[in-house]
Write a protein that holds these residues in place. Sequence first.
Motif, PDB file in Angstrom:
ATOM      1  N   ALA A   1      -3.113  -7.277 -30.019  1.00 24.16           N
ATOM      2  CA  ALA A   1      -2.669  -7.737 -31.550  1.00 24.16           C
ATOM      3  C   ALA A   1      -1.572  -7.661 -31.904  1.00 24.16           C
ATOM      4  CB  ALA A   1      -4.212  -7.869 -32.370  1.00 24.16           C
ATOM      5  N   GLU A   2      -1.188  -6.636 -31.262  1.00 25.09           N
ATOM      6  CA  GLU A   2       0.390  -5.773 -31.567  1.00 25.09           C
ATOM      7  C   GLU A   2       1.091  -6.717 -31.615  1.00 25.09           C
ATOM      8  OE1 GLU A   2       3.337  -2.351 -31.691  1.00 25.09           O
ATOM      9  OE2 GLU A   2       1.609  -2.145 -30.641  1.00 25.09           O
ATOM     10  N   ALA A   3       1.003  -7.179 -29.882  1.00 27.92           N
ATOM     11  CA  ALA A   3       2.127  -8.208 -29.222  1.00 27.92           C
ATOM     12  C   ALA A   3       1.946  -9.655 -29.829  1.00 27.92           C
ATOM     13  CB  ALA A   3       1.331  -8.144 -27.449  1.00 27.92           C
ATOM     14  N   ARG A   4       1.039  -9.863 -30.502  1.00 23.04           N
ATOM     15  CA  ARG A   4       0.474 -11.511 -30.728  1.00 23.04           C
ATOM     16  C   ARG A   4       1.294 -11.826 -31.838  1.00 23.04           C
ATOM     17  NH1 ARG A   4      -3.076 -14.310 -33.656  1.00 23.04           N
ATOM     18  NH2 ARG A   4      -4.628 -12.744 -33.398  1.00 23.04           N
ATOM     19  N   VAL A   5       1.522 -10.335 -32.530  1.00 24.60           N
ATOM     20  CA  VAL A   5       1.863 -10.150 -33.387  1.00 24.60           C
ATOM     21  C   VAL A   5       3.579 -10.264 -33.722  1.00 24.60           C
ATOM     22  CG1 VAL A   5       2.132  -9.192 -36.443  1.00 24.60           C
ATOM     23  CG2 VAL A   5      -0.443  -9.797 -35.143  1.00 24.60           C
ATOM     24  N   ALA A   6       4.230  -9.641 -32.672  1.00 28.97           N
ATOM     25  CA  ALA A   6       4.842  -9.053 -32.580  1.00 28.97           C
ATOM     26  C   ALA A   6       6.280 -10.506 -32.084  1.00 28.97           C
ATOM     27  CB  ALA A   6       5.924  -7.870 -31.487  1.00 28.97           C
ATOM     28  N   LYS A   7       5.711 -11.069 -31.292  1.00 25.84           N
ATOM     29  CA  LYS A   7       6.517 -12.028 -30.842  1.00 25.84           C
ATOM     30  C   LYS A   7       6.350 -13.088 -31.734  1.00 25.84           C
ATOM     31  CE  LYS A   7       3.562 -12.190 -26.078  1.00 25.84           C
ATOM     32  NZ  LYS A   7       3.181 -12.710 -25.791  1.00 25.84           N
ATOM     33  N   ILE A   8       6.024 -13.183 -32.983  1.00 24.39           N
ATOM     34  CA  ILE A   8       6.205 -14.156 -33.862  1.00 24.39           C
ATOM     35  C   ILE A   8       7.041 -13.377 -34.287  1.00 24.39           C
ATOM     36  CG2 ILE A   8       4.770 -15.401 -35.894  1.00 24.39           C
ATOM     37  CD1 ILE A   8       2.969 -16.023 -34.081  1.00 24.39           C
ATOM     38  N   LEU A   9       6.750 -12.390 -34.497  1.00 20.80           N
ATOM     39  CA  LEU A   9       7.491 -11.600 -36.608  1.00 20.80           C
ATOM     40  C   LEU A   9       8.499 -11.500 -36.079  1.00 20.80           C
ATOM     41  CD1 LEU A   9       5.622  -8.946 -38.179  1.00 20.80           C
ATOM     42  CD2 LEU A   9       6.083 -11.830 -38.430  1.00 20.80           C
ATOM     43  N   ALA A  10       9.394 -11.612 -34.115  1.00 20.02           N
ATOM     44  CA  ALA A  10      10.621 -10.707 -33.937  1.00 20.02           C
ATOM     45  C   ALA A  10      12.095 -11.273 -34.876  1.00 20.02           C
ATOM     46  CB  ALA A  10      10.451 -10.582 -33.270  1.00 20.02           C
ATOM     47  N   SER A  11      11.650 -12.538 -35.090  1.00 17.98           N
ATOM     48  CA  SER A  11      12.758 -13.379 -35.680  1.00 17.98           C
ATOM     49  C   SER A  11      13.056 -13.490 -37.395  1.00 17.98           C
ATOM     50  CB  SER A  11      12.975 -14.914 -35.159  1.00 17.98           C
ATOM     51  OG  SER A  11      11.855 -15.578 -35.185  1.00 17.98           O
ATOM     52  N   LYS A  12      12.357 -12.650 -38.118  1.00 14.41           N
ATOM     53  CA  LYS A  12      10.770 -12.904 -39.155  1.00 14.41           C
ATOM     54  C   LYS A  12      11.183 -11.452 -39.904  1.00 14.41           C
ATOM     55  CE  LYS A  12       8.155 -16.998 -38.363  1.00 14.41           C
ATOM     56  NZ  LYS A  12       8.510 -17.937 -39.228  1.00 14.41           N
ATOM     57  N   VAL A  13      11.036 -10.646 -39.553  1.00 15.17           N
ATOM     58  CA  VAL A  13      10.879  -8.944 -39.657  1.00 15.17           C
ATOM     59  C   VAL A  13      11.536  -8.211 -38.602  1.00 15.17           C
ATOM     60  CG1 VAL A  13       9.238  -9.910 -41.476  1.00 15.17           C
ATOM     61  CG2 VAL A  13       9.398  -8.351 -39.421  1.00 15.17           C
ATOM     62  N   PRO A  14      12.341  -6.535 -40.049  1.00 14.85           N
ATOM     63  CA  PRO A  14      12.869  -6.244 -39.184  1.00 14.85           C
ATOM     64  C   PRO A  14      11.683  -5.277 -38.100  1.00 14.85           C
ATOM     65  CG  PRO A  14      13.031  -5.673 -41.319  1.00 14.85           C
ATOM     66  CD  PRO A  14      11.868  -6.772 -41.750  1.00 14.85           C
ATOM     67  N   THR A  15      11.811  -5.775 -37.577  1.00 17.77           N
ATOM     68  CA  THR A  15      10.989  -4.940 -36.097  1.00 17.77           C
ATOM     69  C   THR A  15      11.263  -5.703 -34.859  1.00 17.77           C
ATOM     70  OG1 THR A  15       8.544  -4.783 -35.646  1.00 17.77           O
ATOM     71  CG2 THR A  15       9.366  -7.428 -35.201  1.00 17.77           C
ATOM     72  N   PRO A  16      11.274  -4.493 -33.968  1.00 16.78           N
ATOM     73  CA  PRO A  16      11.432  -4.178 -32.564  1.00 16.78           C
ATOM     74  C   PRO A  16      10.833  -5.403 -31.738  1.00 16.78           C
ATOM     75  CG  PRO A  16      10.872  -2.190 -32.836  1.00 16.78           C
ATOM     76  CD  PRO A  16      10.098  -2.876 -33.580  1.00 16.78           C
TER      77      PRO A  16
END
Length: 277
Positions: A36-51
Amino acid sequence: IGGYSGGVAGLLTVSADVYFVKAVPLNSPPAADYMAEARVAKILASKVPTPRLLFDGSVEGWVLLVFDAAKGQTPDEPWQRDQLLAVMKMLDELSPTLTPSPVRDLPTVADRMRGRCSTWSQLLATGSCGLMSVGELSEWEREHLPRLARLERSWESMVHGETLLHFDLRHDNLKIDEDGQICLLDWGRACIGPDWVDVVCLLLESDVGSTDLESLFRQSALATDADPLTVDAFLTILASYWRHAATLTHDVPAELKRRREFSSKSTLDWIQQRWRN
């Protein structure tokens, strides 16, 4: 490096580049959170400050994730007030981006907590819950047990929303660099719910250096529109979960047990403060 998943995690240096690598066995309970983290991280990378996620997949029976290493340091605990307020401000500012959730098909807050919060109801009905008995409760808990049980039974119909939540905002899931830039780590518990829930989690999952959690909460813009009864209900089920979890000792790391006890006490203290006002 931190966490309680039972897997492996650490920094990997390749030439001059540094990466964060984490892995758990594919057949272990945390594997679903990693995916789940992988799926969320792919979408959020350009939206929030996350690695940025560089790799995810299964390798020889392990779920493996590789990220850019986050810059900065883990916030102090107890929190420095200016850092805590900066994180709260960031959550206020991110809310429009995360509402409605840009990631579909995630569990709700109710899904995450369902079946884990029946402490007050069981104590009221039978006098015991697991290793706990009514006689072990504080005088305040015994006096307010019917009210706690009532909210515990009805909370699922109250605590709902459309915001993407981190839902595990401990101090060690954040980095702050020397310029004050904040980075959010580890979205494995992401879910959907009211926008103010992450503020509550932030104030309860690590030592914020204050016992006046209500005053801190009210400094968040997200708290302004939060329905008081709904906040009470959410605090009640968190207290229900942590109150019971703190009694479990078998195969529980000492630090996790301490965290549960701390969060249980902090949550109950906060409820008492709200119900006195």
